[in-house]
Design an enzyme around this catalytic site. Structure first.
Site, PDB file in Angstrom:
ATOM      1  N   GLU A  71     -62.484  14.443   7.719  1.00 23.66           N
ATOM      2  CA  GLU A  71     -63.278  14.787   7.814  1.00 23.66           C
ATOM      3  C   GLU A  71     -64.118  13.976   6.523  1.00 23.66           C
ATOM      4  OE1 GLU A  71     -63.860  18.467   5.673  1.00 23.66           O
ATOM      5  OE2 GLU A  71     -65.832  18.736   5.802  1.00 23.66           O
ATOM      6  N   ASP A  88     -57.929  17.786   8.103  1.00 26.28           N
ATOM      7  CA  ASP A  88     -59.122  17.788   7.803  1.00 26.28           C
ATOM      8  C   ASP A  88     -58.187  18.073   6.405  1.00 26.28           C
ATOM      9  OD1 ASP A  88     -61.575  20.662   7.128  1.00 26.28           O
ATOM     10  OD2 ASP A  88     -61.168  18.679   5.929  1.00 26.28           O
ATOM     11  N   ILE A  90     -58.788  19.383   3.375  1.00 26.09           N
ATOM     12  CA  ILE A  90     -59.015  20.131   2.380  1.00 26.09           C
ATOM     13  C   ILE A  90     -60.000  21.016   3.875  1.00 26.09           C
ATOM     14  CG2 ILE A  90     -58.934  21.562   0.871  1.00 26.09           C
ATOM     15  CD1 ILE A  90     -58.530  19.573  -1.065  1.00 26.09           C
ATOM     16  N   ASP A  91     -59.368  22.334   3.893  1.00 24.22           N
ATOM     17  CA  ASP A  91     -60.292  22.843   4.994  1.00 24.22           C
ATOM     18  C   ASP A  91     -60.052  23.988   4.314  1.00 24.22           C
ATOM     19  OD1 ASP A  91     -62.291  23.512   7.424  1.00 24.22           O
ATOM     20  OD2 ASP A  91     -61.065  25.327   7.521  1.00 24.22           O
ATOM     21  N   THR A  93     -63.021  23.830   1.661  1.00 25.87           N
ATOM     22  CA  THR A  93     -63.346  23.188   0.255  1.00 25.87           C
ATOM     23  C   THR A  93     -64.181  24.062  -0.831  1.00 25.87           C
ATOM     24  OG1 THR A  93     -63.489  20.712   1.167  1.00 25.87           O
ATOM     25  CG2 THR A  93     -64.706  20.575  -1.119  1.00 25.87           C
ATOM     26  N   ASP A 222     -61.839  20.351  11.558  1.00 23.07           N
ATOM     27  CA  ASP A 222     -61.734  21.944  11.212  1.00 23.07           C
ATOM     28  C   ASP A 222     -60.874  23.081  12.663  1.00 23.07           C
ATOM     29  OD1 ASP A 222     -65.531  21.809  10.359  1.00 23.07           O
ATOM     30  OD2 ASP A 222     -63.376  21.546   8.794  1.00 23.07           O
TER      31      ASP A 222
HETATM   32  C1  LIP Z   1     -65.461  24.549   6.206  1.00 23.33           C
HETATM   33  C2  LIP Z   1     -64.699  25.556   7.434  1.00 23.33           C
HETATM   34  C3  LIP Z   1     -65.899  26.721   7.384  1.00 23.33           C
HETATM   35  C4  LIP Z   1     -67.107  26.587   7.771  1.00 23.33           C
HETATM   36  C5  LIP Z   1     -67.260  25.508   6.141  1.00 23.33           C
HETATM   37  C6  LIP Z   1     -66.889  24.777   6.033  1.00 23.33           C
HETATM   38  P1  LIP Z   1     -64.543  22.023   5.112  1.00 23.33           P
HETATM   39  O1  LIP Z   1     -64.693  23.253   6.123  1.00 23.33           O
HETATM   40  O2  LIP Z   1     -63.351  25.362   7.545  1.00 23.33           O
HETATM   41  O3  LIP Z   1     -65.551  27.263   8.828  1.00 23.33           O
HETATM   42  O4  LIP Z   1     -68.386  27.943   7.678  1.00 23.33           O
HETATM   43  O5  LIP Z   1     -68.841  25.745   6.601  1.00 23.33           O
HETATM   44  O6  LIP Z   1     -67.977  23.542   7.055  1.00 23.33           O
HETATM   45  O7  LIP Z   1     -66.332  21.509   4.777  1.00 23.33           O
HETATM   46  O8  LIP Z   1     -64.681  23.206   4.179  1.00 23.33           O
HETATM   47  O9  LIP Z   1     -63.652  20.831   5.371  1.00 23.33           O
END
Ligand code: LIP
Length: 275
Positions: A71, A88, A90-91, A93, A222
């Protein structure tokens, strides 16, 4: 790719997930924002960048010919048939910035563009989800022994608990898609939850705590690890119109069964194609 090659990569991914998890847990809620991407709600921090750099460097030392999609530093990389790590750092974030303990590292791996290894780690609850294609999906809690996970049977949408997200875009088309579909699906099921991490939402379906997850927005990083974990836990992934999942389509339904996924499809009354 041979099973032993995947097992070796899984072992490295688990080690790196724990190292990343330490950084995530220690900096959650107190990390400086460094950027916003598509909107004021699309956040990125120094930890996102530091974790991705560490993971890429460590993998590169052992597998110099493997490719990367990530990412923060390789989001435009072309996805080929080469052995590819799709990460990713940190998923969740936004959860991380607000110290809401639902964030994770998601480490996926594909060969011939087939997701075949997934590792997702939530350090806040010390929950490690892992799967190799054809080998089942497992969950280890608090460092305990990995135990098999499986989706929970759900007879119909009107008995389902669903998760979906507002996402981080803030444009009118996305707003209509999100809220019209939330209303349409939400009024036909037991309830909707928004937890803020696609990877962890998928893992929660995989271990039978939620029945399905749909979203328009997440990227390949993601979902890549989650695709392996949910499929190996007996779940089903498809496009929001019911066809085969497009890993780069930025829209999907992840459900405990194909039947439930296909019940959700007609309730998604606003479809959206995302670039
Ligand atoms: C997140 C996703 C989540 C989405 C957020 C964001 P990130 O990924 O896991 O499903 O709703 O908008 O995209 O940006 O935290 O890696």
């Amino acid at each position: 790719m041979e099973l032993n090659e995947l097992l070796e990569r899984k072992s490295l991914a688990i080690d790196l997930a724990h190292r990343a998890g330490k950084i995530i847990k220690e900096t959650s809620g107190n990390m400086k924002l460094v950027d916003k991407k598509c909107s004021f709600a699309d956040l990125v921090t120094e930890s996102d960048k530091a974790v991705e750099k560490m993971v890429f460097e460590e993998i590169g030392k052992k597998y110099p010919n493997d490719k990367f999609i990530g990412e923060e530093s390789a989001s435009d990389a072309q996805w080929t048939t080469d052995p590819t790590w799709i990460i990713d750092p940190i998923d969740g974030t936004t959860n991380f910035v607000h110290n809401f303990p639902f964030s994770c590292i998601s480490i996926g791996f594909t060969f011939n563009r087939e997701p075949c290894l997934g590792v997702v780690y939530n350090p806040h609850f010390d929950k490690l989800y892992t799967a190799i294609k054809g080998q089942g999906a497992k969950l280890s809690v608090g460092g305990g022994p990995p135990t098999k996970i499986h989706v929970r049977p759900c007879p119909s949408l009107n008995q389902a608990l669903i998760v979906s997200e507002l996402g981080s875009q803030r444009d009118e088309d996305k707003k209509e898609c999100i809220f019209k579909n939330m209303e349409s699906v939400g009024w036909a099921c037991h309830g909707i939850r928004s937890l803020g991490s696609a990877a962890l939402n998928i893992c929660t379906v995989a271990c039978g705590e939620l029945d399905a997850f749909f979203e328009f927005g997440p990227y390949i990083w993601d979902i890549c690890a989650g695709v392996v974990i949910l499929r190996e836990a007996g779940g089903h992934f498809c496009d929001t119109e019911g066809g085969p999942l497009d890993m780069q389509g930025r829209r999907f339904i992840a459900a405990s069964s194909e039947k439930l996924a296909l019940e959700i499809v007609p309730k998604l009354i606003v479809q959206l194609k995302l670039k």
